[in-house]
Scaffold this active site. Structure first.
Site, mmCIF file in Angstrom:
data_model
loop_
_atom_site.group_PDB
_atom_site.id
_atom_site.type_symbol
_atom_site.label_atom_id
_atom_site.label_comp_id
_atom_site.label_asym_id
_atom_site.label_seq_id
_atom_site.Cartn_x
_atom_site.Cartn_y
_atom_site.Cartn_z
ATOM 1 C CB VAL A 1 11.946 -2.181 8.620
ATOM 2 C CG1 VAL A 1 12.671 -2.857 7.465
ATOM 3 C CG2 VAL A 1 10.617 -2.878 8.893
ATOM 4 C CB THR B 1 4.399 -2.951 3.340
ATOM 5 O OG1 THR B 1 5.126 -3.831 4.205
ATOM 6 C CG2 THR B 1 3.176 -3.652 2.796
ATOM 7 C CG ASN C 1 1.506 -8.136 6.958
ATOM 8 O OD1 ASN C 1 2.160 -8.978 7.543
ATOM 9 N ND2 ASN C 1 1.955 -6.918 6.735
ATOM 10 C CG HIS D 1 0.567 -13.354 9.271
ATOM 11 N ND1 HIS D 1 1.731 -12.641 9.165
ATOM 12 C CD2 HIS D 1 0.809 -14.538 8.645
ATOM 13 C CE1 HIS D 1 2.630 -13.373 8.522
ATOM 14 N NE2 HIS D 1 2.094 -14.516 8.179
ATOM 15 C CB CYS E 1 -19.313 -30.917 4.437
ATOM 16 S SG CYS E 1 -19.588 -32.678 4.337
HETATM 17 N N1 LIG Z 1 7.426 -2.555 11.723
HETATM 18 C C1 LIG Z 1 7.428 -3.789 11.275
HETATM 19 O O1 LIG Z 1 7.430 -4.780 12.021
HETATM 20 C C2 LIG Z 1 7.429 -4.054 9.801
HETATM 21 C C3 LIG Z 1 7.601 -5.343 9.323
HETATM 22 C C4 LIG Z 1 7.630 -5.570 7.949
HETATM 23 C C5 LIG Z 1 7.457 -4.508 7.072
HETATM 24 N N2 LIG Z 1 7.266 -3.253 7.553
HETATM 25 C C6 LIG Z 1 7.122 -2.156 6.592
HETATM 26 O O2 LIG Z 1 8.378 -1.492 6.542
HETATM 27 C C7 LIG Z 1 8.194 -0.096 6.375
HETATM 28 C C8 LIG Z 1 8.846 0.658 7.502
HETATM 29 O O3 LIG Z 1 8.205 0.297 8.712
HETATM 30 P P1 LIG Z 1 8.739 0.815 10.115
HETATM 31 O O4 LIG Z 1 7.846 0.243 11.157
HETATM 32 O O5 LIG Z 1 10.209 0.594 10.224
HETATM 33 O O6 LIG Z 1 8.454 2.393 9.949
HETATM 34 P P2 LIG Z 1 8.785 3.601 10.955
HETATM 35 O O7 LIG Z 1 7.651 4.537 10.844
HETATM 36 O O8 LIG Z 1 9.162 3.048 12.293
HETATM 37 O O9 LIG Z 1 10.083 4.233 10.312
HETATM 38 C C9 LIG Z 1 10.111 4.895 9.090
HETATM 39 C C10 LIG Z 1 11.287 5.848 9.100
HETATM 40 O O10 LIG Z 1 11.425 6.435 7.805
HETATM 41 C C11 LIG Z 1 11.897 7.757 7.982
HETATM 42 N N3 LIG Z 1 11.718 8.523 6.733
HETATM 43 C C12 LIG Z 1 10.590 9.050 6.203
HETATM 44 N N4 LIG Z 1 10.871 9.695 5.053
HETATM 45 C C13 LIG Z 1 12.195 9.549 4.834
HETATM 46 C C14 LIG Z 1 13.069 9.970 3.799
HETATM 47 N N5 LIG Z 1 12.645 10.677 2.769
HETATM 48 N N6 LIG Z 1 14.374 9.642 3.905
HETATM 49 C C15 LIG Z 1 14.835 8.923 4.948
HETATM 50 N N7 LIG Z 1 14.031 8.498 5.956
HETATM 51 C C16 LIG Z 1 12.748 8.807 5.909
HETATM 52 C C17 LIG Z 1 11.102 8.256 9.174
HETATM 53 O O11 LIG Z 1 11.672 9.396 9.755
HETATM 54 C C18 LIG Z 1 11.152 7.014 10.072
HETATM 55 O O12 LIG Z 1 12.263 7.045 10.926
HETATM 56 C C19 LIG Z 1 6.674 0.118 6.260
HETATM 57 O O13 LIG Z 1 6.324 0.101 4.910
HETATM 58 C C20 LIG Z 1 6.120 -1.092 6.966
HETATM 59 O O14 LIG Z 1 4.823 -1.407 6.483
HETATM 60 C C21 LIG Z 1 7.252 -2.994 8.888
#
Ligand SMILES: NC(=O)c1ccc[n+]([C@@H]2O[C@H](COP(=O)([O-])OP(=O)(O)OC[C@H]3O[C@@H](n4cnc5c(N)ncnc54)[C@H](O)[C@@H]3O)[C@@H](O)[C@H]2O)c1
Length: 438
Positions: free
Chosen positions: A11, A124, A214, A217, A268
């Site tokens: 993200v 999220t 989610n 979906h 139904c």
């Molecule tokens: N992946 C998706 O498609 C998607 C879509 C919508 C929402 N989300 C939500 O978005 C959020 C992030 O998802 P993601 O897949 O990008 O996660 P990810 O695990 O790929 O990335 C998270 C990043 O945060 C970093 N991090 C952790 N603690 C930190 C801190 N204190 N300071 C700075 N960076 C820090 C980690 O090192 C990592 O690089 C989650 O809550 C997920 O549920 C994800």
């Protein structure tokens, strides 16, 4: 705009690249030094279509910088987007370790900031997290107040891995939960150009709706897959079936049936679900989701029963009895089942339904009610007056405007209305209404 992005996973990295592409000055923050190095070198930390070229271009533009220092990022930006991971803990709960640590860092950084800052949580988060969990941490660590010195808000992210740049540019909508105008102004300036609606809501609703999306979906995928399993066992083409199902945009792929209310019933849905479950059983096909729908529906009915019991009065008046307003069909009406349960527990019932006239009931409808409410003749009243006058608790199961208006003028102080249809706002005195789950 000057933007800091905390968390450079799928993200955060895609947001960083797209925002820098759109001309913003972006500071990326992560605890993972490898990700920061890759970004500095113009390489992408995540595998996503289009990211290799985009990261190379934005790194060359000079609009992207990286740091591990939250203070530097907050002081160097006017808005922070928080995209750290929120994975599952071993027990299924949300592991909030990263976001809690981030909130403390954010608070310490905000303590140093002299102008109001906008913090947008995009990870999220389970409903209530921003206001009940993160806000106290940020306020404690900063010594400042949300809504005055900074603004915490929540904007769910809808991008999908594999098509995330396309989804960033064409999201289904922008939903922002915020308590203050400055947050909306800033986010509208950032995302208002996107070809979609900008929807304002409360922080909690924004958090909840992300889960809802989610879950929906996952439900849709499972529905298609369970349907396919039954089709497979029956030698029916599941692709053709689901394609036909999707061509109904009136009842299937539409808002229909997506409004909270009372349990479903009628002649139904329950019988066809039962037949489907039986059919699957005879073919050794497991369909746990479809097979559990009726159990969930019964739980919903049980909730209504509990609300009537909680009202603490024995004289109960039903306003509406048929399975749907405007029909006299009583077959498998959840209101009939609710009445049956209450009678079984010794409640005194009076019933009014303008469509139900015993003398006119025929066939299966008549035999259903004779079997389930054999003494309905003594309970059914032709007029609403006597039902309201002699009841302590009323169960509103009709959403007819005329019936609700008639109830409103007859209601006496002290009577409780268990509202199963969600009467229109202001139609009945709010202090006497007990909604099912609203
Ligand atoms: N992946 C998706 O498609 C998607 C879509 C919508 C929402 N989300 C939500 O978005 C959020 C992030 O998802 P993601 O897949 O990008 O996660 P990810 O695990 O790929 O990335 C998270 C990043 O945060 C970093 N991090 C952790 N603690 C930190 C801190 N204190 N300071 C700075 N960076 C820090 C980690 O090192 C990592 O690089 C989650 O809550 C997920 O549920 C994800």
């Amino acid at each position: 705009m000057k933007i800091s992005i905390f968390g450079l996973g799928y993200v955060g990295a895609v947001s960083l690249a797209c925002l820098a592409r759109d001309g913003h000055q972006v500071i990326g923050v992560d605890i993972d030094a490898t990700k920061l190095r890759l970004i500095t070198e113009g390489k992408t930390p995540v595998v996503e279509e289009g990211m290799v070229d985009l990261m190379r271009d934005v790194a060359a533009s000079g609009r992207v910088s990286v740091t591990t220092d939250a203070v530097e990022a907050v002081l160097g930006s006017e808005i922070s987007l928080v995209c750290v991971g929120t994975p599952s803990a071993a027990n299924g709960s949300q592991d909030q370790g990263a976001i809690l640590r981030l909130a403390a860092q954010m608070g310490k950084a905000l303590a140093r900031k002299t102008v109001p800052h906008i913090v947008v949580f995009r990870s999220t988060l389970v409903p209530g997290t921003v206001e009940d969990v993160l806000r106290p941490i940020v306020e404690r660590e900063s010594g400042k107040k949300d809504g005055v010195d900074f603004h915490l808000c929540f904007q769910p992210e809808f991008l999908r891995e594999g098509s995330s740049i396309k989804d960033y540019d064409k999201p289904p909508f922008t939903v922002v939960g915020a308590n203050a105008e400055p947050a909306h102004e800033k986010l509208q300036a950032l995302f208002g150009h996107l070809p979609c609606k900008y929807l304002r809501t409360s922080v909690r609703s924004a958090e909840m709706m992300k889960y809802c999306c989610n879950n929906f979906h996952a439900l849709k995928i499972t529905f298609a897959n369970e349907t396919a399993r039954i089709c497979g066992a029956l030698g029916v083409d599941p692709f053709e079936v689901m394609d036909l199902v999707c061509q109904d945009t009136q009842l299937n792929i539409s808002k229909a049936y997506l409004k909270p209310g009372f349990a479903f019933g009628g002649s139904c849905l329950p019988k066809d679900l039962r037949a489907t479950a039986y059919l699957a059983k005879t073919r050794d096909v497991e369909i746990p989701m479809l097979a559990s729908i009726l159990a969930s529906n019964e739980d919903h009915l049980e909730l209504a029963f509990d609300k009537v019991v909680a009202a603490g009065k024995r004289k109960v008046g039903f306003v509406g009895l048929s399975f749907k307003t405007g029909t006299d069909d009583l077959r498998e009406s959840p209101l009939v089942t609710l009445a049956e349960k209450l009678i079984g527990k010794g409640y005194e019932l009076r019933i009014y339904d303008p469509e139900v006239h015993l003398a006119r009931l025929l066939g299966a409808n008549k035999s259903f009610i004779e079997q389930h409410l054999p003494h309905i003749g003594q309970m059914l009243h032709a007029e609403l007056d006597s039902v309201v006058a002699d009841s302590e608790t009323l169960v509103l199961g009709s959403n007819s405007k005329a019936v609700i208006e008639a109830l409103a003028v007859r209601l006496k102080p002290g009577q409780v209305v268990v509202d199963l249809v969600r009467a229109p706002a202001g139609a009945l005195p709010a202090e006497q209404l007990q909604g099912l789950c609203w």
